[in-house]
Design a protein around this motif. Structure first.
Motif, PDB file in Angstrom:
ATOM      1  N   ASP A 156      -3.556   6.100   0.018  1.00 25.55           N
ATOM      2  CA  ASP A 156      -3.882   6.282  -1.371  1.00 25.55           C
ATOM      3  C   ASP A 156      -4.124   5.546  -2.329  1.00 25.55           C
ATOM      4  OD1 ASP A 156      -3.439   9.243  -0.748  1.00 25.55           O
ATOM      5  OD2 ASP A 156      -1.406   9.091  -1.329  1.00 25.55           O
ATOM      6  N   THR A 157      -3.538   4.297  -2.353  1.00 28.30           N
ATOM      7  CA  THR A 157      -3.439   2.889  -3.037  1.00 28.30           C
ATOM      8  C   THR A 157      -3.033   1.818  -2.633  1.00 28.30           C
ATOM      9  OG1 THR A 157      -3.163   2.728  -5.499  1.00 28.30           O
ATOM     10  CG2 THR A 157      -1.422   3.337  -4.211  1.00 28.30           C
ATOM     11  N   ILE A 158      -3.421   0.635  -3.414  1.00 23.00           N
ATOM     12  CA  ILE A 158      -2.964  -0.468  -3.218  1.00 23.00           C
ATOM     13  C   ILE A 158      -2.402  -0.976  -4.541  1.00 23.00           C
ATOM     14  CG2 ILE A 158      -3.861  -3.036  -2.553  1.00 23.00           C
ATOM     15  CD1 ILE A 158      -6.341  -1.920  -1.343  1.00 23.00           C
ATOM     16  N   PHE A 159      -1.322  -1.850  -4.504  1.00 22.38           N
ATOM     17  CA  PHE A 159      -0.596  -2.139  -5.827  1.00 22.38           C
ATOM     18  C   PHE A 159      -0.126  -3.597  -5.259  1.00 22.38           C
ATOM     19  CE2 PHE A 159       2.188   0.210  -3.534  1.00 22.38           C
ATOM     20  CZ  PHE A 159       3.740  -0.378  -3.905  1.00 22.38           C
ATOM     21  N   THR A 197       0.742  -1.244   0.027  1.00 20.52           N
ATOM     22  CA  THR A 197       0.097  -0.075   0.037  1.00 20.52           C
ATOM     23  C   THR A 197       0.871   1.201   0.011  1.00 20.52           C
ATOM     24  OG1 THR A 197      -0.065   0.216   2.355  1.00 20.52           O
ATOM     25  CG2 THR A 197      -1.785  -1.405   1.383  1.00 20.52           C
ATOM     26  N   ARG A 198       0.220   2.374  -0.385  1.00 23.45           N
ATOM     27  CA  ARG A 198       1.035   3.600  -0.335  1.00 23.45           C
ATOM     28  C   ARG A 198      -0.013   4.532   0.727  1.00 23.45           C
ATOM     29  NH1 ARG A 198       1.396   5.840  -5.310  1.00 23.45           N
ATOM     30  NH2 ARG A 198      -0.384   7.416  -4.874  1.00 23.45           N
ATOM     31  N   ARG A 237     -10.020  -2.784  -1.360  1.00 23.46           N
ATOM     32  CA  ARG A 237     -10.258  -1.314  -1.882  1.00 23.46           C
ATOM     33  C   ARG A 237      -9.354  -0.583  -0.653  1.00 23.46           C
ATOM     34  NH1 ARG A 237     -15.020  -3.206  -0.077  1.00 23.46           N
ATOM     35  NH2 ARG A 237     -15.889  -2.403   1.807  1.00 23.46           N
ATOM     36  N   PRO A 238      -8.757   0.370  -0.984  1.00 23.38           N
ATOM     37  CA  PRO A 238      -7.939   1.226   0.145  1.00 23.38           C
ATOM     38  C   PRO A 238      -8.989   2.211   1.073  1.00 23.38           C
ATOM     39  CG  PRO A 238      -7.737   2.173  -1.876  1.00 23.38           C
ATOM     40  CD  PRO A 238      -8.716   0.991  -2.264  1.00 23.38           C
ATOM     41  N   HIS A 284      -9.183   5.456   2.172  1.00 18.82           N
ATOM     42  CA  HIS A 284      -8.708   6.600   1.599  1.00 18.82           C
ATOM     43  C   HIS A 284      -8.271   7.748   3.157  1.00 18.82           C
ATOM     44  CE1 HIS A 284      -8.668   5.846  -2.523  1.00 18.82           C
ATOM     45  NE2 HIS A 284     -10.039   5.407  -2.479  1.00 18.82           N
ATOM     46  N   HIS A 339       6.557   3.627  -7.342  1.00 23.19           N
ATOM     47  CA  HIS A 339       6.599   3.233  -5.844  1.00 23.19           C
ATOM     48  C   HIS A 339       8.082   3.083  -5.530  1.00 23.19           C
ATOM     49  CE1 HIS A 339       2.312   2.958  -5.951  1.00 23.19           C
ATOM     50  NE2 HIS A 339       2.388   2.141  -6.922  1.00 23.19           N
TER      51      HIS A 339
END
Length: 207
Positions: free
Chosen positions: A125-128, A41-42, A118-119, A121, A163
């Motif tokens: 900011d995001t999941i990758f 995650t970020r 799903r992140p 928020h 990232h």
């Protein structure tokens, strides 16, 4: 590959630090794809601590948590909507200490593909995902040299897409690669051919 990983992690005896420190737990979730991936995650840019940094899902222990594994599962559910029932525990890695004096326990778990992650928020900011094979090739951009007390650590820094994976998360990755996949990687020595970047020592933990 994943069954061998399970066997190696089950046989591993991770380092456990003293229990009088604040505690947290994180989840290194591996997606069981044909080419397995690792979920990262970020953190949200507006956060006062670690804003914009890449991390594994996780957080501090809460009173209702039965144990550290429960903490990792609860935090992963809150941060990325990962259902705890879909996580199979593969093993535990060694405790590490954050810059803020928190003892963090990493767990490795296996999850099926196709989950509607799903992140949150408010926190992310995001999941990758990053292919495990990419880490196994040790595609570090450089090595951070971090002195902590009498120890010197050589921590890889990875640049994947947009990232940067470094610091505490990269230290956990090193143990996963060395123990789980028998890769010749270590925090104790500088790798050949990697540029070194010397970072300032972390501040002492607050009393």
């Amino acid at each position: 590959m994943l069954e061998t990983l399970r066997e190696r992690l089950q046989a591993h005896r991770p380092r456990q630090l003293r229990a009088d420190m604040p505690r947290a737990a994180v989840l290194l979730a591996i997606v069981e794809r044909h080419e397995p991936t690792l979920v990262l995650t970020r953190r949200a840019g507006h956060l006062a601590q670690h804003g914009g940094q890449v991390a594994f899902p996780g957080g501090k222990v809460e009173p209702e948590d039965a144990d550290l594994w429960a903490t990792a599962l609860r935090e992963a559910h809150e941060e990325i909507a990962l259902p705890p029932a879909h996580v199979a525990l593969l093993g535990r890695l060694s405790d590490v200490t954050s810059r803020h004096g928190i003892c963090v326990t990493p767990f490795v778990g296996l999850i099926p593909p196709g989950l509607p992650l799903r992140p949150d928020h408010n926190e992310l900011d995001t999941i990758f995902e990053v292919p495990l094979a990419w880490f196994l090739e040790d595609r570090r951009s450089h090595t951070d040299v971090i002195r902590h007390g009498e120890y010197t650590y050589y921590v890889p820094s990875y640049a994947y897409a947009n990232h940067v994976i470094w610091g505490l998360s990269a230290m956990m990755l090193v143990e996963l690669l060395a123990v789980g996949f028998a890769r010749p990687i270590s925090l104790d020595r500088a790798p050949l051919g990697s540029p070194l970047r010397h970072l300032p020592a972390p501040p002492p933990p607050r009393p």
